[in-house]
Design a protein around this motif. Structure first.
Motif, PDB file in Angstrom:
ATOM      1  N   UNK A  26     -35.622  19.694 -50.247  1.00  0.00           N
ATOM      2  CA  UNK A  26     -36.190  19.351 -51.551  1.00  0.00           C
ATOM      3  C   UNK A  26     -36.245  17.856 -51.827  1.00  0.00           C
ATOM      4  N   UNK A  27     -36.175  17.017 -50.801  1.00  0.00           N
ATOM      5  CA  UNK A  27     -36.106  15.573 -50.999  1.00  0.00           C
ATOM      6  C   UNK A  27     -37.302  15.020 -51.759  1.00  0.00           C
ATOM      7  N   UNK A  28     -38.474  15.590 -51.565  1.00  0.00           N
ATOM      8  CA  UNK A  28     -39.675  15.103 -52.243  1.00  0.00           C
ATOM      9  C   UNK A  28     -39.540  15.276 -53.762  1.00  0.00           C
ATOM     10  N   UNK A  29     -39.127  16.449 -54.187  1.00  0.00           N
ATOM     11  CA  UNK A  29     -38.930  16.722 -55.617  1.00  0.00           C
ATOM     12  C   UNK A  29     -37.752  15.906 -56.152  1.00  0.00           C
ATOM     13  N   UNK A  30     -36.720  15.748 -55.353  1.00  0.00           N
ATOM     14  CA  UNK A  30     -35.548  14.988 -55.780  1.00  0.00           C
ATOM     15  C   UNK A  30     -35.890  13.504 -55.965  1.00  0.00           C
ATOM     16  N   UNK A  31     -36.729  12.957 -55.098  1.00  0.00           N
ATOM     17  CA  UNK A  31     -37.177  11.568 -55.277  1.00  0.00           C
ATOM     18  C   UNK A  31     -38.012  11.427 -56.550  1.00  0.00           C
ATOM     19  N   UNK A  32     -38.834  12.411 -56.825  1.00  0.00           N
ATOM     20  CA  UNK A  32     -39.633  12.393 -58.059  1.00  0.00           C
ATOM     21  C   UNK A  32     -38.713  12.374 -59.276  1.00  0.00           C
ATOM     22  N   UNK A  33     -37.675  13.183 -59.236  1.00  0.00           N
ATOM     23  CA  UNK A  33     -36.748  13.281 -60.365  1.00  0.00           C
ATOM     24  C   UNK A  33     -35.943  11.997 -60.547  1.00  0.00           C
ATOM     25  N   UNK A  34     -35.452  11.395 -59.451  1.00  0.00           N
ATOM     26  CA  UNK A  34     -34.669  10.162 -59.606  1.00  0.00           C
ATOM     27  C   UNK A  34     -35.551   9.017 -60.104  1.00  0.00           C
ATOM     28  N   UNK A  35     -36.807   9.009 -59.701  1.00  0.00           N
ATOM     29  CA  UNK A  35     -37.736   7.979 -60.196  1.00  0.00           C
ATOM     30  C   UNK A  35     -37.943   8.148 -61.702  1.00  0.00           C
ATOM     31  N   UNK A  36     -38.172   9.375 -62.144  1.00  0.00           N
ATOM     32  CA  UNK A  36     -38.325   9.641 -63.580  1.00  0.00           C
ATOM     33  C   UNK A  36     -37.061   9.247 -64.335  1.00  0.00           C
ATOM     34  N   UNK A  37     -35.939   9.646 -63.801  1.00  0.00           N
ATOM     35  CA  UNK A  37     -34.662   9.372 -64.457  1.00  0.00           C
ATOM     36  C   UNK A  37     -34.410   7.873 -64.592  1.00  0.00           C
ATOM     37  N   UNK A  38     -34.634   7.129 -63.531  1.00  0.00           N
ATOM     38  CA  UNK A  38     -34.434   5.683 -63.551  1.00  0.00           C
ATOM     39  C   UNK A  38     -35.352   5.023 -64.569  1.00  0.00           C
ATOM     40  N   UNK A  39     -36.611   5.416 -64.564  1.00  0.00           N
ATOM     41  CA  UNK A  39     -37.614   4.786 -65.425  1.00  0.00           C
ATOM     42  C   UNK A  39     -37.495   5.208 -66.890  1.00  0.00           C
ATOM     43  N   UNK A  40     -36.864   6.332 -67.151  1.00  0.00           N
ATOM     44  CA  UNK A  40     -36.677   6.755 -68.541  1.00  0.00           C
ATOM     45  C   UNK A  40     -35.593   5.953 -69.246  1.00  0.00           C
ATOM     46  N   UNK A  41     -34.703   5.357 -68.492  1.00  0.00           N
ATOM     47  CA  UNK A  41     -33.623   4.560 -69.064  1.00  0.00           C
ATOM     48  C   UNK A  41     -34.176   3.207 -69.515  1.00  0.00           C
ATOM     49  N   UNK A  42     -34.019   2.888 -70.798  1.00  0.00           N
ATOM     50  CA  UNK A  42     -34.540   1.629 -71.342  1.00  0.00           C
ATOM     51  C   UNK A  42     -33.897   0.397 -70.720  1.00  0.00           C
ATOM     52  N   UNK A  43     -32.759   0.552 -70.073  1.00  0.00           N
ATOM     53  CA  UNK A  43     -32.151  -0.590 -69.383  1.00  0.00           C
ATOM     54  C   UNK A  43     -32.939  -0.939 -68.124  1.00  0.00           C
ATOM     55  N   UNK A  44     -33.713   0.011 -67.617  1.00  0.00           N
ATOM     56  CA  UNK A  44     -34.498  -0.190 -66.399  1.00  0.00           C
ATOM     57  C   UNK A  44     -35.979  -0.407 -66.672  1.00  0.00           C
ATOM     58  N   UNK A  45     -36.504   0.326 -67.626  1.00  0.00           N
ATOM     59  CA  UNK A  45     -37.923   0.221 -67.991  1.00  0.00           C
ATOM     60  C   UNK A  45     -38.024   0.346 -69.512  1.00  0.00           C
ATOM     61  N   UNK A  46     -38.472  -0.727 -70.133  1.00  0.00           N
ATOM     62  CA  UNK A  46     -38.640  -0.717 -71.584  1.00  0.00           C
ATOM     63  C   UNK A  46     -40.068  -1.120 -71.909  1.00  0.00           C
TER      64      UNK A  46
END
Length: 160
Positions: free
Chosen positions: A48-68
């Protein structure tokens, strides 16, 4: 190495078939050096690495400390990861917001898309990277805990 000064493999090298032709930029949301600004440590599965990479990208970018996203200033503030590995996301800094849209959802995605559809250039700014340790389950180092006591010496070496 993606930015080497010479070719990594000579012609005929069997390893060349395993080299990536194009970097999947989501890998930067999965790697961790132990600093506070790094993405969290995750386990990835073989299937499931493809879906897991998609999820970690979303998670990282949803954090305002990383993407605002700041529509009021027509500005995007990003983790320094986007600056350091810019070429994996876009040809130039001004192209990063376009590449970022696929890693966002909801209001944040809508706000960025609206800015991209506008006529003004989006200002891209990068946050200061926090290199302090991200260790949360650690013990404080106490030098006195390294001193041997009589019991430990007898256990290891026998009676003196």
């Amino acid at each position: 190495a993606p930015y080497a000064y010479k070719k990594q493999f000579l012609s005929g090298d069997a390893r060349v078939k395993y080299a990536l032709k194009k970097v999947d930029n989501r890998i930067h949301f999965a790697l961790n050096c132990g600093a506070r600004s790094c993405p969290p440590v995750r386990m990835f599965s073989f299937n499931d690495w493809e879906e897991e990479l998609r999820i970690v990208a979303l998670s990282f970018c949803e954090d305002d400390l990383n993407v605002r996203i700041r529509p009021d200033k027509n500005e995007v503030r990003l983790s320094s990861i986007f600056k350091w590995y810019k070429i994996d996301f876009a040809q130039s800094t001004s192209g990063i917001p376009n590449a970022l849209v696929k890693n966002l959802r909801g209001e944040k995605k809508e706000a960025l898309q609206k800015m991209l559809n506008g006529k003004n250039d989006i200002k891209v700014k990068f946050n200061t990277y926090d290199w302090s340790s991200n260790v949360t389950n650690s013990k404080v180092f106490v030098a006195s805990s390294l001193k041997s006591d009589e019991y430990s010496l007898k256990t290891i070496f026998g009676p003196c």
